[in-house]
Write a protein that holds these residues in place. Structure first.
Motif, PDB file in Angstrom:
ATOM      1  N   LEU A  51      17.966  26.681  24.169  1.00 27.38           N
ATOM      2  CA  LEU A  51      17.169  26.153  25.050  1.00 27.38           C
ATOM      3  C   LEU A  51      17.784  25.910  26.433  1.00 27.38           C
ATOM      4  CD1 LEU A  51      15.704  23.205  22.617  1.00 27.38           C
ATOM      5  CD2 LEU A  51      14.905  25.383  23.068  1.00 27.38           C
ATOM      6  N   GLY A  52      18.202  27.134  27.005  1.00 30.62           N
ATOM      7  CA  GLY A  52      18.741  27.235  28.345  1.00 30.62           C
ATOM      8  C   GLY A  52      20.166  27.089  28.614  1.00 30.62           C
ATOM      9  N   ASP A  53      20.671  27.522  29.654  1.00 33.09           N
ATOM     10  CA  ASP A  53      22.087  27.348  30.311  1.00 33.09           C
ATOM     11  C   ASP A  53      22.883  28.219  29.305  1.00 33.09           C
ATOM     12  OD1 ASP A  53      22.015  24.304  32.393  1.00 33.09           O
ATOM     13  OD2 ASP A  53      21.203  26.285  32.668  1.00 33.09           O
ATOM     14  N   ASN A  69      18.555  25.683  34.034  1.00 33.86           N
ATOM     15  CA  ASN A  69      18.672  25.288  35.507  1.00 33.86           C
ATOM     16  C   ASN A  69      19.343  26.604  36.055  1.00 33.86           C
ATOM     17  OD1 ASN A  69      19.916  23.245  34.268  1.00 33.86           O
ATOM     18  ND2 ASN A  69      21.212  23.330  35.985  1.00 33.86           N
ATOM     19  N   ARG A  70      20.473  26.782  35.252  1.00 31.27           N
ATOM     20  CA  ARG A  70      21.342  27.989  35.709  1.00 31.27           C
ATOM     21  C   ARG A  70      20.813  29.309  35.587  1.00 31.27           C
ATOM     22  NH1 ARG A  70      25.909  26.486  38.492  1.00 31.27           N
ATOM     23  NH2 ARG A  70      26.098  24.213  38.031  1.00 31.27           N
ATOM     24  N   ASP A  71      20.404  29.835  34.396  1.00 28.19           N
ATOM     25  CA  ASP A  71      19.677  30.986  33.965  1.00 28.19           C
ATOM     26  C   ASP A  71      18.300  31.099  33.996  1.00 28.19           C
ATOM     27  OD1 ASP A  71      21.078  30.535  30.555  1.00 28.19           O
ATOM     28  OD2 ASP A  71      19.273  29.819  31.740  1.00 28.19           O
ATOM     29  N   PHE A  72      17.835  30.619  35.160  1.00 25.41           N
ATOM     30  CA  PHE A  72      16.334  30.768  35.259  1.00 25.41           C
ATOM     31  C   PHE A  72      15.772  31.953  35.845  1.00 25.41           C
ATOM     32  CE2 PHE A  72      17.920  28.893  39.091  1.00 25.41           C
ATOM     33  CZ  PHE A  72      17.396  30.024  40.006  1.00 25.41           C
ATOM     34  N   LEU A  73      16.551  33.133  36.000  1.00 22.27           N
ATOM     35  CA  LEU A  73      16.222  34.454  36.548  1.00 22.27           C
ATOM     36  C   LEU A  73      16.609  35.393  35.473  1.00 22.27           C
ATOM     37  CD1 LEU A  73      17.354  34.825  40.107  1.00 22.27           C
ATOM     38  CD2 LEU A  73      15.030  34.074  39.284  1.00 22.27           C
ATOM     39  N   LEU A  74      16.886  34.947  34.134  1.00 25.13           N
ATOM     40  CA  LEU A  74      16.978  35.963  33.253  1.00 25.13           C
ATOM     41  C   LEU A  74      15.543  36.524  32.832  1.00 25.13           C
ATOM     42  CD1 LEU A  74      19.356  35.372  29.961  1.00 25.13           C
ATOM     43  CD2 LEU A  74      17.146  36.144  29.684  1.00 25.13           C
ATOM     44  N   GLY A  75      15.592  37.592  32.737  1.00 27.47           N
ATOM     45  CA  GLY A  75      14.174  38.319  32.489  1.00 27.47           C
ATOM     46  C   GLY A  75      14.071  39.310  31.474  1.00 27.47           C
TER      47      GLY A  75
END
Ligand SMILES: O=C(CCCCNC(=O)Nc1ccc(S(=O)(=O)N2CCN(c3cc(Cl)cc(C(F)(F)F)c3)CC2)cc1)NO
Ligand SMILES: [Mn+2]
Length: 249
Positions: free
Chosen positions: A39-41, A79-85
Motif C-alpha cells: 500500500l505505497g511508499d 506519496n514517494r513512489d507515485f511515478l512507479l509505472g
C-alpha cells in the motif's frame, strides 16, 4: 488462507537491512498467501521506471518470484513512489491499483488507500499532491534527462525532510472526517492504509455500525505486516536483520 498487507518500507540503497528484511519476507512469510498488497511508499523515491538503480531490479526479482509462485501482488502508489509505472509493475509481477481501491476480503468490503489522501489538514502536502498528479507535468518530468530528475529529486527530498521536521505531528495524521467520508462513499466499514507510520487497529462506530481502521507500520526500525484471515486481522512486527549481516547480502 491469508491475505497480507505491507506499506512504507521506504527502500533505499542506504538501508540494505530493510532490503534484506523485505526479500526474506517475500521468500518466506509471503509464500502460500492468497494475495499480497503493497500500500505505497515501497521505495523512498521514484523518478521513473528507466532509473537503472540496481535496488529496483533486486526488488522486482523478489516480487516476480513470489508472483510466479501464484501469489497475486497488488500495488497502490505512495506519496514517494507515485511515478512507479506499468513497465516496472510488469517486471515485478505486480498489478497497479488506484487509490482508494475497494476489495472484497473474505466476504467483507474493505477500502485500501496509501493514506496521504486522508491527511487533509496538511494543505501544503495536498497542494504538492494535486500538482504532481497533473498528467502533462508527469509526462514532462519523465522525459527530462535522468541526471536532471535525480537533481530535482535530491532537492525535493531535502525540502520534504525539513518541512516534516517543523510540521506538527497532528496535521500529518489522517482526519477522522476524511476517514468517515471515504468509508461512507464506498459503503465500507473497514479500511486499511499506511503513510502515517502509526501502526494500530482502531475500532469505532460509523453511523451506528462498528467500523475498523487498520494502519500499517513503516519498516524503519522493524518490519510490519498485516495478516488477514476470514474474520481476523493481526498486525505483526518482523525484526530487521542486523545492518552488518544485511550488507553481506
Ligand atoms: O506525512 C506527510 C508528509 C509526507 C511528505 C510529503 N512529501 C513528499 O512525499 N515528498 C517527496 C515525494 C517524492 C519525492 S521523489 O524524489 O520520489 N520525486 C521528486 C520529483 N518528482 C516530481 C514529479 C513530478 Cl510529476 C514533477 C516534479 C517537478 F515538477 F517538481 F519537477 C517532480 C517525482 C518524485 C521527493 C519528495 N504529510 O501528511
Ligand atoms: Mn507515505
Amino acid at each position: 488462507m491469508s491475505t497480507l498487507f505491507i506499506s512504507d518500507i521506504h527502500l533505499c540503497a542506504q538501508r540494505p537491512d530493510m532490503t534484506a528484511a523485505l526479500v526474506h519476507f517475500l521468500e518466506h512469510d509471503a509464500v502460500g498467501a492468497d494475495a499480497l498488497y503493497v500500500l505505497g511508499d515501497l521505495f523512498e523515491f521514484w523518478i521513473g521506471d528507466d532509473d537503472p538503480n540496481p535496488l529496483h531490479q533486486t526488488i522486482a526479482d523478489a516480487f516476480l518470484a513470489l508472483s510466479q509462485q501464484n501469489v497475486p501482488i497488488y500495488f497502490i502508489h505512495g506519496n514517494r513512489d507515485f511515478l512507479l509505472g506499468q513497465q516496472y509493475a510488469k517486471r515485478a509481477g505486480m498489478t497497479l491499483l488506484g487509490d482508494p481501491c475497494i476489495i472484497e476480503l473474505y466476504g467483507e468490503r474493505v477500502v485500501l488507500s496509501h493514506g496521504d489522501l486522508l491527511c487533509t489538514l496538511d494543505e501544503g502536502y495536498q497542494k504538492f499532491r494535486r500538482i504532481t498528479q497533473l498528467k502533462w507535468l508527469r509526462w514532462l518530468f519523465l522525459r527530462l534527462p535522468l541526471p536532471r530528475r535525480q537533481a530535482i529529486a535530491h532537492k525535493m527530498r531535502g525540502q520534504s525532510q525539513m518541512e516534516n521536521a517543523y510540521k506538527s505531528q497532528s496535521i500529518m495524521d489522517v482526519t477522522p472526517a476524511a476517514v468517515d467520508a471515504m468509508l461512507r462513499s464506498h459503503d465500507c466499514r473497514m479500511m486499511i492504509h499506511g503513510h502515517t507510520h502509526r501502526p494500530a487497529i482502531h475500532d469505532f462506530t460509523l453511523d451506528g455500525q462498528p467500523a475498523r481502521r487498520i494502519v500499517l507500520g513503516d519498516w524503519f526500525e522493524q518490519g510490519s505486516v498485516l495478516i488477514c484471515r476470514p474474520g481476523e486481522q493481526r498486525l505483526e512486527q518482523r525484526p530487521l536483520p542486523q545492518a552488518d549481516m544485511a550488507s553481506q547480502g
